[in-house]
Design a protein around this motif. Structure first.
Motif, short mmCIF file in Angstrom:
data_model
loop_
_atom_site.label_atom_id
_atom_site.label_comp_id
_atom_site.label_asym_id
_atom_site.label_seq_id
_atom_site.Cartn_x
_atom_site.Cartn_y
_atom_site.Cartn_z
N ALA A 280 0.69 -1.23 -0.14
CA ALA A 280 0.13 0.03 0.05
C ALA A 280 0.80 1.42 -0.19
N ARG A 281 2.03 1.49 0.78
CA ARG A 281 2.79 2.42 0.81
C ARG A 281 3.29 2.63 -0.58
N ASN A 282 4.09 1.62 -1.08
CA ASN A 282 4.56 1.78 -2.58
C ASN A 282 3.51 2.56 -3.72
N GLN A 283 2.15 1.88 -3.36
CA GLN A 283 1.24 2.50 -4.35
C GLN A 283 1.09 4.05 -4.11
N LEU A 284 1.08 4.26 -2.71
CA LEU A 284 1.00 5.73 -2.40
C LEU A 284 1.94 6.60 -2.98
N LEU A 285 3.46 6.11 -2.83
CA LEU A 285 4.50 6.82 -3.32
C LEU A 285 4.54 6.94 -4.91
N SER A 286 3.86 6.15 -5.59
CA SER A 286 3.91 6.30 -6.97
C SER A 286 2.91 7.32 -7.29
#
Length: 501
Positions: free
Chosen positions: A33-39
């Protein structure tokens, strides 16, 4: 710049933590989830931040801060629709796909229908699909009447669009996907200028009479668990015996919910008529509590209890343990009403091929009995009442001019946001202070000043005006009633009842 980066990474982690706390995601989902937000935020790595103990901001507040960052960094344009779309995309990173949501819903349903809807309602709020932060801006109170406590809401939850968004919406090419706001294609739809963002939208699949229907909540709920039940097909609303059966089948599946339909004709239909749907929820309106004015027996239906409800609008209540018998009785009333005229009361069933009579039906389960409330409606107009003979009349338009749909019928006024400021000016007028009362309120304000100037003060003026606002809404309901609650109207209602006995 480093400080800005630290702030956004901190906000991302706080949002992740709130999603974990709200059970939107599980611990195993955190990195994904965090990586999706960073993107979404155009960040290629995560900066570890110190763990912040204590209470975090609520999800809507965190979203606002992250969206503001995205605007400041040029990731999105600082306009209403762009921000709504981006906010919805953020939350889509933190909620399960529709298949998982449905599996969890029906798993909980096996425990109890209440557990299933509680899960889905909390999910819809925590995912910010239901806009609770905005809904809390609404002004809500109850008004005492001879028919019970009416609910009054001044709707402040829908924010005004900025001028640039309005201009872009006007210039945008027409797009018929999804065909309307209730179509199933809205589930997960990113949104566009002029069409709301729905990336974080999830629907529950419900089988009704062999057809696929979908359960969702209203993004701007007006009462507890304000839900919408919509057809998979984009087809016109139709009040029919099959719709009675569908509604009663739904409340059999979800006995803690009521479900009702707007009428299927213009003027008396207060909602989207191009897509068959119902509204329901876990709330008891004043109308559902209203007692019987009179009881009667209907020919051929010995197992159906029949009554006229003590309510400002014209309501027939049917009650039975047997759904099939209730549907047949409802169909009988509908058929009789659609062809009923009483010229002396301005009730005309048809003008040429144009049908004027229809029904607003509401179904619920009350103990062992199923109930079907049939609210009689007529959408005729004339020179004196060009918006509708059985529609709010001109002298109440300063409070409510819009169509009277299902929610209002049951006793909840949804009033325009302008009243928040305008009622404040009326209060000043009554108190003899400097004011800017709108011209359309002046006649009403004059009456109130005479009535209350001897007793009104700063401590009680707001409650006095709210009480009078409740009386105005009662007038709205009385205007919409086809059989008025006077001697002539009661006699007319009795004449119609004789057609049923």
């Amino acid at each position: 710049m480093i400080e800005v980066k630290k702030v956004i990474h901190k906000l991302v982690q706080q949002l992740i933590n709130q999603a974990l706390t709200s059970q939107l995601i599980e611990r195993v989902d955190e990195r994904y989830a965090r990586n999706q937000l960073l993107s979404l935020l155009h960040l290629d790595k995560f900066m570890e931040v110190e763990s912040t103990r204590g209470k975090y901001d609520e999800i809507p507040d965190l979203l606002d801060q992250i969206v503001n960052y995205a605007c400041a960094q040029g990731i999105i344009e600082d306009i209403f629709d762009e921000k709504e779309i981006f906010s919805s995309k953020i939350m889509n990173c933190l909620i399960a796909r529709p298949s998982t949501v449905n599996q969890l819903f029906w798993k909980k349903y096996k425990q109890s229908p209440i557990k299933a809807t509680q899960y889905y309602y909390e999910l819809s709020k925590n995912s910010n699909y239901i806009q609770m932060k905005r809904i809390r801006n609404n002004i809500e109170f109850k008004a005492a009447t001879e028919y019970g406590m009416l609910d009054i809401t001044i709707n402040l939850s829908k924010p005004e669009k900025d001028p640039k968004s309005i201009e872009l919406e006007r210039a945008a090419k027409k797009n018929d996907y999804p065909k309307c706001l209730l179509c199933v294609e809205n589930e997960g739809y990113v949104g566009r200028i002029g069409h709301p963002a729905r990336s974080n939208h999830r629907m529950i699949r419900v089988n009704l009479l062999g057809d696929q229907w979908y359960l969702q909540y209203s993004p701007y709920v007006y009462y507890d668990e304000h839900c919408i039940l919509l057809s998979e097909k984009h087809s016109d609303m139709k009040v029919s015996p099959k719709s009675f059966l569908r509604q009663l089948t739904f409340v059999k599946q979800f006995p803690h919910y009521f479900v009702g339909s707007n009428a299927d004709l213009p003027i008396v239909g207060g909602s989207i008529l191009s897509h068959d749907h119902y509204q329901g929820g876990h709330y008891e309106f004043a109308m559902s509590k209203a007692e019987a004015d009179l009881t009667f027996e209907m020919a051929g239906f010995p197992k159906v209890e029949c009554s006229v409800v003590k309510w400002p609008m014209s309501v027939i209540r049917l009650r039975s343990k047997q759904i099939s018998m209730l549907v047949e009785a409802g169909a009988f009333v509908l058929e009789r009403w659609k062809n009923y005229s009483d010229d002396g009361l301005e009730i005309v069933a048809k003008t040429g091929e144009t049908v004027h009579n229809t029904i607003t039906p509401i179904a619920r389960k009350n103990g062992e009995l199923f109930e079907l409330d049939l609210v009689l409606r007529n959408n005729r107009t004339n020179a004196e009442h060009p918006l509708g003979i059985f529609h709010p009349h001109a002298d109440v338009h300063h409070i409510k001019k819009e169509n009277i749909g299902l929610i209002e019928v049951m006793g909840l006024a949804v009033l325009p946001a302008r009243l928040k400021e305008e009622l404040g000016e009326v209060e000043k007028y009554i108190l003899g202070e400097s004011h800017m009362v709108a011209a359309y309120h002046l006649a009403w304000a004059d009456v109130l000043k005479v009535r209350y100037q001897a007793i009104a003060n700063n401590a009680n003026i707001e409650s006095l005006v709210k009480e009078e606002l409740g009386k105005k809404f009662l007038r709205v309901l009385e205007d919409a009633g086809v059989f008025k609650r006077n001697e002539e109207g009661r006699a007319g209602f009795h004449r119609f009842i004789k057609r049923l006995t």
